[in-house]
Design a protein around this motif. Structure first.
Motif, PDB file in Angstrom:
ATOM      1  N   LYS A 408      36.336  31.222  51.946  1.00 28.66           N
ATOM      2  CA  LYS A 408      36.633  32.353  51.074  1.00 28.66           C
ATOM      3  C   LYS A 408      36.392  31.955  49.632  1.00 28.66           C
ATOM      4  O   LYS A 408      36.579  30.810  49.252  1.00 28.66           O
ATOM      5  N   TYR A 409      35.984  32.936  48.821  1.00 30.06           N
ATOM      6  CA  TYR A 409      35.684  32.658  47.422  1.00 30.06           C
ATOM      7  C   TYR A 409      36.439  33.650  46.548  1.00 30.06           C
ATOM      8  O   TYR A 409      36.545  34.818  46.864  1.00 30.06           O
ATOM      9  N   GLU A 410      36.957  33.141  45.423  1.00 27.25           N
ATOM     10  CA  GLU A 410      37.657  34.003  44.478  1.00 27.25           C
ATOM     11  C   GLU A 410      37.071  33.803  43.089  1.00 27.25           C
ATOM     12  O   GLU A 410      36.762  32.683  42.677  1.00 27.25           O
ATOM     13  N   LEU A 411      36.898  34.906  42.376  1.00 26.51           N
ATOM     14  CA  LEU A 411      36.365  34.850  41.025  1.00 26.51           C
ATOM     15  C   LEU A 411      37.417  34.375  40.042  1.00 26.51           C
ATOM     16  O   LEU A 411      38.608  34.628  40.200  1.00 26.51           O
ATOM     17  N   LYS A 412      36.947  33.687  39.013  1.00 26.99           N
ATOM     18  CA  LYS A 412      37.834  33.329  37.916  1.00 26.99           C
ATOM     19  C   LYS A 412      37.029  33.395  36.620  1.00 26.99           C
ATOM     20  O   LYS A 412      35.824  33.167  36.604  1.00 26.99           O
ATOM     21  N   VAL A 413      37.698  33.743  35.551  1.00 23.52           N
ATOM     22  CA  VAL A 413      37.053  33.861  34.243  1.00 23.52           C
ATOM     23  C   VAL A 413      37.272  32.559  33.484  1.00 23.52           C
ATOM     24  O   VAL A 413      38.404  32.129  33.280  1.00 23.52           O
ATOM     25  N   LEU A 414      36.185  31.933  33.068  1.00 19.73           N
ATOM     26  CA  LEU A 414      36.279  30.688  32.315  1.00 19.73           C
ATOM     27  C   LEU A 414      36.627  30.988  30.861  1.00 19.73           C
ATOM     28  O   LEU A 414      36.425  32.110  30.381  1.00 19.73           O
ATOM     29  N   LEU A 419      31.785  33.741  34.280  1.00 14.98           N
ATOM     30  CA  LEU A 419      32.490  33.799  35.556  1.00 14.98           C
ATOM     31  C   LEU A 419      32.142  32.594  36.413  1.00 14.98           C
ATOM     32  O   LEU A 419      31.055  32.043  36.337  1.00 14.98           O
ATOM     33  N   ASP A 420      33.073  32.205  37.240  1.00 14.13           N
ATOM     34  CA  ASP A 420      32.851  31.146  38.207  1.00 14.13           C
ATOM     35  C   ASP A 420      33.579  31.531  39.479  1.00 14.13           C
ATOM     36  O   ASP A 420      34.345  32.498  39.510  1.00 14.13           O
ATOM     37  N   MET A 421      33.368  30.771  40.539  1.00 11.95           N
ATOM     38  CA  MET A 421      34.031  31.033  41.806  1.00 11.95           C
ATOM     39  C   MET A 421      34.750  29.788  42.286  1.00 11.95           C
ATOM     40  O   MET A 421      34.305  28.669  42.071  1.00 11.95           O
ATOM     41  N   PHE A 450      38.548  42.775  34.701  1.00 12.15           N
ATOM     42  CA  PHE A 450      37.395  42.713  33.812  1.00 12.15           C
ATOM     43  C   PHE A 450      37.466  43.793  32.727  1.00 12.15           C
ATOM     44  O   PHE A 450      37.094  43.569  31.593  1.00 12.15           O
ATOM     45  N   ILE A 451      37.925  44.984  33.134  1.00 13.06           N
ATOM     46  CA  ILE A 451      38.038  46.057  32.145  1.00 13.06           C
ATOM     47  C   ILE A 451      39.004  45.661  31.043  1.00 13.06           C
ATOM     48  O   ILE A 451      38.740  45.849  29.843  1.00 13.06           O
ATOM     49  N   LEU A 452      40.151  45.089  31.434  1.00 17.89           N
ATOM     50  CA  LEU A 452      41.114  44.641  30.439  1.00 17.89           C
ATOM     51  C   LEU A 452      40.562  43.486  29.610  1.00 17.89           C
ATOM     52  O   LEU A 452      40.756  43.422  28.390  1.00 17.89           O
ATOM     53  N   MET A 453      39.873  42.556  30.277  1.00 23.56           N
ATOM     54  CA  MET A 453      39.306  41.421  29.573  1.00 23.56           C
ATOM     55  C   MET A 453      38.280  41.874  28.541  1.00 23.56           C
ATOM     56  O   MET A 453      38.175  41.318  27.448  1.00 23.56           O
TER      57      MET A 453
END
Length: 498
Positions: A408-414, A419-421, A450-453
């Motif tokens: 499983k992969y989850e997105l994260k904001v650097l 973006l990274d996973m 993402f919208i909030l970011m």
């Protein structure tokens, strides 16, 4: 054996081995170290792949579907497809996809298959950016980095993928064509933003899209095929002034030259609805399906289908109609998927049953496999040792034993805004531990985040140069408030909000 008996040289072993199937070669790897060294060498992997792709006679047909409840597995079955008219599809083996699409465990889109690699994209249900190159027979894969064009950095967009092989540089390539959505405008912006990933390079890079002005790839249900060193998409041309539909055409990307060009459609279907058209390959020839559903693109029962095949690739008017099917209610066809080598049509009923249809005898034969609507995919497949010779950047997994495991992969904001996973191993159940979305689908959750970011980034000139906590402080909210607002936004998106 006499000591004077002639010894088999490495060259002779290589000639013998390159004709063997992948499963047999896997057993050779364990015999001794010299054999392992030969089989895993880049030169042998390339020679074996070339020999497999040039094979004549019977070939493998890859069929993917998502099973109905309660199993809900993404299954890949490999059939032996014969050119003999009386032959049935013979299943060779069936594999369960080891990857988990989204948090809810939905299925992947199969972009295509080239030289033993299957390109999977988790783009059917939101901005997830998971693209995988997978060799199912070797249980090896490459997870591509997050593309440069994403919601955080570029905003709303819709993308189409292409998958091919550059024989000059001996590398697989993935091309991503992204049309940006402009607020208060119906049409996408052209030319699109195009980025390319090469396995040899291991990263995305931007390339020119000058030849794609006023050309749009069919939205959402796009299809592609790789043939004659080029990727082909069904696309449509629009009037530069009125943006009105002009005609259908093929958008082509040469993976070696890395340039776009276009090709004319068969005149008879050049003005048909683009959503009713799909491109594929039939016996190494370019083919296009014209499939009309009752109720339009959202329907689940086929009205009629035509299959066109291009005789000479370089001759513009060499199209011929191979199959024309008027489907009555008794046939219950939901969708036509491919044309088999013996001339029969492989498709699905509106209830999701895999069937083979003889257009001459007008007979339908059920294959005993059922899947969820729209989850099917079928294409030719070539066994290969691709990725066996690579060490860096290649993941592997063991056969499932006991409780099924999936990656499983989850997105994260650097901190820099990219973006990274993060890769995890979880059981086959829906959801995973530690999910901050509180049980909401991760696609909706990340879109909300993402919208909030994006709003927070406006505090720093539109770019992200700080930690998320700093932006939260600048916006007079703490991180928990940010997560709470992201959940609220996700609930809104999941309910159909935009």
């Amino acid at each position: 054996m006499s000591d004077n008996a002639p010894k088999i040289t490495q060259e002779i072993w290589s000639e013998i081995w390159k004709k063997l199937p992948v499963k047999t070669l896997g057993q050779c790897l364990c015999v001794c170290k010299p054999w392992n060294t030969i089989v895993t060498s880049s030169s042998f992997v390339a020679a074996h792949t070339q020999n497999s792709s040039q094979g004549e006679g019977d070939s493998l047909l890859l069929y993917k579907h998502f099973t109905n409840a309660p199993q809900k597995n993404e299954e890949y079955t490999f059939f032996l497809d014969s050119s003999k008219k009386e032959s049935d599809l013979e299943p060779r083996y069936t594999l369960t996809c080891p990857f988990m699409a989204r948090d809810g465990g939905n299925y992947f889109r199969v972009v295509g298959s080239v030289n033993g690699l299957i390109c999977l994209s988790d783009d059917l249900f939101g901005y997830t950016y998971l693209v995988i190159l997978w060799n199912p027979l070797l249980r090896k894969y490459i997870r591509l980095p997050v593309p440069r064009v994403n919601y955080v950095l570029k905003g709303a967009h819709i993308s189409s993928f292409g998958f091919g092989y550059d024989s000059r540089k001996a590398t697989h390539k993935v091309v991503r064509v992204s049309y940006m959505r402009v607020k208060d405008k119906v049409m996408d912006v052209t030319p699109p933003l195009v980025e390319l990933y090469s396995v040899n390079e291991g990263k995305w890079r931007n390339i020119s899209a000058d030849g794609v002005v006023d050309i749009c790839i069919c939205d959402y249900w796009w299809s592609q095929c790789f043939l004659n060193r080029a990727i082909h998409w069904v696309a449509w041309e629009r009037d530069a002034t009125t943006f009105a539909f002009c005609r259908n055409l093929f958008l082509i990307f040469d993976v070696e030259e890395e340039k776009f060009k276009r090709m004319k459609f068969p005149d008879a279907i050049a003005k048909e609805c683009t959503l009713d058209l799909s491109v594929t390959e039939y016996c190494s020839k370019l083919s296009v399906f014209h499939s009309v559903l009752k109720g339009g693109a959202a329907g689940n029962e086929m009205k009629r289908c035509e299959i066109w095949v291009k005789g000479e690739y370089s001759v513009g008017n060499s199209w011929s109609k191979m199959v024309s099917i008027e489907i009555n209610s008794s046939a219950s066809f939901g969708w036509v998927q491919c044309l088999r080598k013996n001339g029969d049509v492989l498709g699905f009923t509106k209830k999701g049953d895999l069937v083979s249809y003889d257009p001459l005898m007008k007979e339908i034969k059920r294959m005993g496999i059922r899947g969820c609507w729209r989850s099917w995919f079928t294409c030719s497949y070539t066994e290969s040792l691709t990725l066996l010779d690579r060490k860096n950047g290649v993941g592997t997994y063991d056969k499932a034993t006991g409780q099924k495991k999936k990656l499983k992969y989850e997105l994260k904001v650097l901190p820099n805004g990219f973006l990274d996973m993060e890769e995890k191993v979880v059981d086959g159940k829906r959801g995973c531990k530690g999910d901050q979305s509180g049980g909401l689908g991760s696609s909706a959750y990340h879109q909300g985040k993402f919208i909030l970011m994006e709003q927070l980034m406006k505090l720093d000139g539109g770019t992200m140069n700080r930690e998320p906590e700093e932006y939260c402080s600048m916006a007079d909210m703490d991180l928990s408030d940010f997560i709470s607002k992201a959940k609220s936004m996700a609930t809104y998106l999941a309910a159909g909000g935009r």
